[in-house]
Design an enzyme around this catalytic site. Structure first.
Site, PDB file in Angstrom:
ATOM      1  N   LYS A 169     -13.576 -27.057 -11.065  1.00 17.72           N
ATOM      2  CA  LYS A 169     -12.991 -25.733 -11.274  1.00 17.72           C
ATOM      3  C   LYS A 169     -13.965 -24.763 -11.929  1.00 17.72           C
ATOM      4  O   LYS A 169     -13.829 -23.555 -11.776  1.00 17.72           O
ATOM      5  CB  LYS A 169     -11.687 -25.831 -12.076  1.00 17.72           C
ATOM      6  CG  LYS A 169     -10.622 -26.721 -11.452  1.00 17.72           C
ATOM      7  CD  LYS A 169     -10.354 -26.403 -10.009  1.00 17.72           C
ATOM      8  CE  LYS A 169      -9.362 -27.286  -9.283  1.00 17.72           C
ATOM      9  NZ  LYS A 169      -9.496 -28.724  -9.349  1.00 17.72           N
ATOM     10  N   TYR A 224       1.613 -37.138  -4.639  1.00 17.33           N
ATOM     11  CA  TYR A 224       0.628 -36.513  -5.518  1.00 17.33           C
ATOM     12  C   TYR A 224       0.682 -37.138  -6.911  1.00 17.33           C
ATOM     13  O   TYR A 224       1.763 -37.267  -7.475  1.00 17.33           O
ATOM     14  CB  TYR A 224       0.890 -35.004  -5.613  1.00 17.33           C
ATOM     15  CG  TYR A 224       0.004 -34.323  -6.613  1.00 17.33           C
ATOM     16  CD1 TYR A 224      -1.298 -33.952  -6.273  1.00 17.33           C
ATOM     17  CD2 TYR A 224       0.443 -34.075  -7.915  1.00 17.33           C
ATOM     18  CE1 TYR A 224      -2.133 -33.353  -7.201  1.00 17.33           C
ATOM     19  CE2 TYR A 224      -0.385 -33.470  -8.849  1.00 17.33           C
ATOM     20  CZ  TYR A 224      -1.666 -33.119  -8.484  1.00 17.33           C
ATOM     21  OH  TYR A 224      -2.493 -32.528  -9.406  1.00 17.33           O
ATOM     22  N   TYR A 262      -7.454 -37.312  -7.949  1.00 20.56           N
ATOM     23  CA  TYR A 262      -8.267 -36.677  -6.893  1.00 20.56           C
ATOM     24  C   TYR A 262      -9.441 -37.566  -6.457  1.00 20.56           C
ATOM     25  O   TYR A 262      -9.452 -38.143  -5.379  1.00 20.56           O
ATOM     26  CB  TYR A 262      -8.804 -35.320  -7.372  1.00 20.56           C
ATOM     27  CG  TYR A 262      -7.747 -34.307  -7.677  1.00 20.56           C
ATOM     28  CD1 TYR A 262      -7.226 -33.503  -6.662  1.00 20.56           C
ATOM     29  CD2 TYR A 262      -7.257 -34.139  -8.973  1.00 20.56           C
ATOM     30  CE1 TYR A 262      -6.248 -32.556  -6.933  1.00 20.56           C
ATOM     31  CE2 TYR A 262      -6.280 -33.198  -9.248  1.00 20.56           C
ATOM     32  CZ  TYR A 262      -5.785 -32.407  -8.229  1.00 20.56           C
ATOM     33  OH  TYR A 262      -4.821 -31.487  -8.504  1.00 20.56           O
TER      34      TYR A 262
HETATM   35  C1  LIG Z   1      -8.676 -29.622  -8.466  1.00 21.15           C
HETATM   36  C2  LIG Z   1      -9.386 -30.881  -8.271  1.00 21.15           C
HETATM   37  C3  LIG Z   1      -9.761 -31.315  -6.996  1.00 21.15           C
HETATM   38  C4  LIG Z   1      -9.361 -30.618  -5.735  1.00 21.15           C
HETATM   39  O1  LIG Z   1     -10.028 -29.411  -5.540  1.00 21.15           O
HETATM   40  P1  LIG Z   1      -9.274 -28.276  -4.773  1.00 21.15           P
HETATM   41  O2  LIG Z   1     -10.230 -27.158  -4.734  1.00 21.15           O
HETATM   42  O3  LIG Z   1      -8.036 -27.984  -5.549  1.00 21.15           O
HETATM   43  O4  LIG Z   1      -8.939 -28.772  -3.418  1.00 21.15           O
HETATM   44  C5  LIG Z   1     -10.501 -32.471  -6.879  1.00 21.15           C
HETATM   45  N1  LIG Z   1     -10.856 -33.194  -7.970  1.00 21.15           N
HETATM   46  C6  LIG Z   1     -10.500 -32.816  -9.201  1.00 21.15           C
HETATM   47  C7  LIG Z   1     -10.903 -33.680 -10.329  1.00 21.15           C
HETATM   48  C8  LIG Z   1      -9.756 -31.652  -9.399  1.00 21.15           C
HETATM   49  O5  LIG Z   1      -9.402 -31.308 -10.646  1.00 21.15           O
END
Ligand SMILES: *Cc1c(COP(=O)(O)O)cnc(C)c1O
Length: 333
Positions: A50, A264, A290
């Site tokens: 992010k 999720y 993720y």
């Molecule tokens: C937000 C996030 C993602 C996914 O990225 P997006 O841009 O939302 O698709 C992947 N890994 C982590 C650790 C995240 O925090």
């Protein structure tokens, strides 16, 4: 493409490392050579993807004279942690709207990112039920703050609008540069695909620069068709914002949903195995929501011979390890 036309705050100063994973590749019978792009090491509290997006989004907030940031995410959101982190750095207040995508999953005493929300001094947390209209919920808070004379700025979930996705257009250019200077040549890139900004930015960076390396997204939430459409749409909006006339061919966007499991943020055995394998072979921490699920996808695809034998595969590590501390029982089992 000229990304210099957009304001940034300069959160990303240096390229994140690209590392070869010899032990991890060996554990998968050396069918392919696996490399990792360490975006988990980006600046901002505990790192993660992010930061690249917020570099652009918070620059816009600052340019507009905002004094407060409002954003949203799930109860263990890395995006909320990093938005708060950069707001602190900028001297801005930060309010979070947390969506209970899993019923009753918000606990004020929870560890992981939730603990960090408190430690970093969040100004307010509003918890809403799964499926709520997050933009409306954030606008309610913005209206209240405006009535108090504040100047709030809303950043959408994951900072996944076209402005935020520029962060991953830039990352794609960074990867190309590293390939050239370090003599690397990737045959395939694997990325986690959530709120879509990361995946869309990488695709937009590919198309806009006429690069033809296949990208495979591993979805963590939505069904394949829905996720692919979201990524495709955002990638086109991103090219549009940059001023590139080309469009993204739909077949360039692949986001498998085979590794989501029950839903999720809900653990899968393959995620636990993937997190343990990378930790125990290379000393690198993934996350349960993720990158752990995305890596479980990469492992399965290697086993299924999805990649050509001997090819060089780059995995984009998007961060998230603080969430591990909210999943202790899952990993101790
Ligand atoms: C937000 C996030 C993602 C996914 O990225 P997006 O841009 O939302 O698709 C992947 N890994 C982590 C650790 C995240 O925090």
């Amino acid at each position: 493409m000229n990304l210099a036309q957009f304001q940034r705050r300069g959160y990303v100063k240096d390229a994140t490392p690209i590392e070869f994973l010899p032990n991890f590749s060996k554990a998968l019978d050396n069918k392919v050579n696996i490399y990792i792009k360490r975006d988990d090491l980006l600046p901002g509290t505990a790192g993660g993807n992010k930061t690249r997006k917020l570099d652009f989004c918070i620059a816009d907030a600052v340019a507009k004279g905002s004094d407060t940031i409002i954003t949203c995410g799930a109860v263990q959101s890395n995006h909320c942690r990093l938005t708060l982190s950069w707001a602190v750095k900028e001297g801005l207040d930060c309010y979070l709207v947390l969506e209970e995508r899993v019923k009753n999953s918000y606990t004020p005493q929870a560890s992981g990112n939730n603990f960090l929300f408190q430690l970093l001094g969040v100004k307010g947390i509003t918890v809403v039920s799964g499926g709520s209209n997050m933009m409306e919920e954030m606008e309610k808070i913005a209206e209240k703050l405006k009535a108090e004379g504040r100047k709030p700025y809303i950043i959408p979930g994951g900072a996944s609008n076209a402005l935020g996705a520029l962060g991953y257009v830039s990352c794609m250019e960074e990867i190309m540069n590293q390939m050239f200077t370090q003599g690397l040549n990737f045959d395939h890139i694997v990325v986690p695909s959530g709120s879509a900004g990361t995946h869309a930015g990488i695709i937009a960076g590919m198309i806009g620069n006429n690069i033809n390396i296949p990208v495979t997204g591993i979805g963590v939430n939505r069904p394949k068709a829905v996720q692919q459409e979201a990524v495709h749409k955002l990638a086109n909006q991103t090219l549009d914002l940059i001023g590139v006339e080309q469009k993204v061919p739909a077949e360039k966007v692949i986001a498998f949903d085979d590794y989501v499991g029950p839903g999720y943020s809900l653990p899968t055995d393959a995620m636990v195995e993937a997190v343990k394998l990378l930790a125990r072979s290379e000393g690198i921490l993934l996350d349960p929501v993720y990158s752990g699920k995305a890596m479980s996808g990469l492992i399965d695809l290697v086993k299924k011979d999805y990649f050509k034998k001997g090819s060089n595969v780059l995995f984009l590590h998007t961060g998230g390890s603080p969430a591990l501390y909210a999943y202790l029982d899952t990993f101790r089992k």
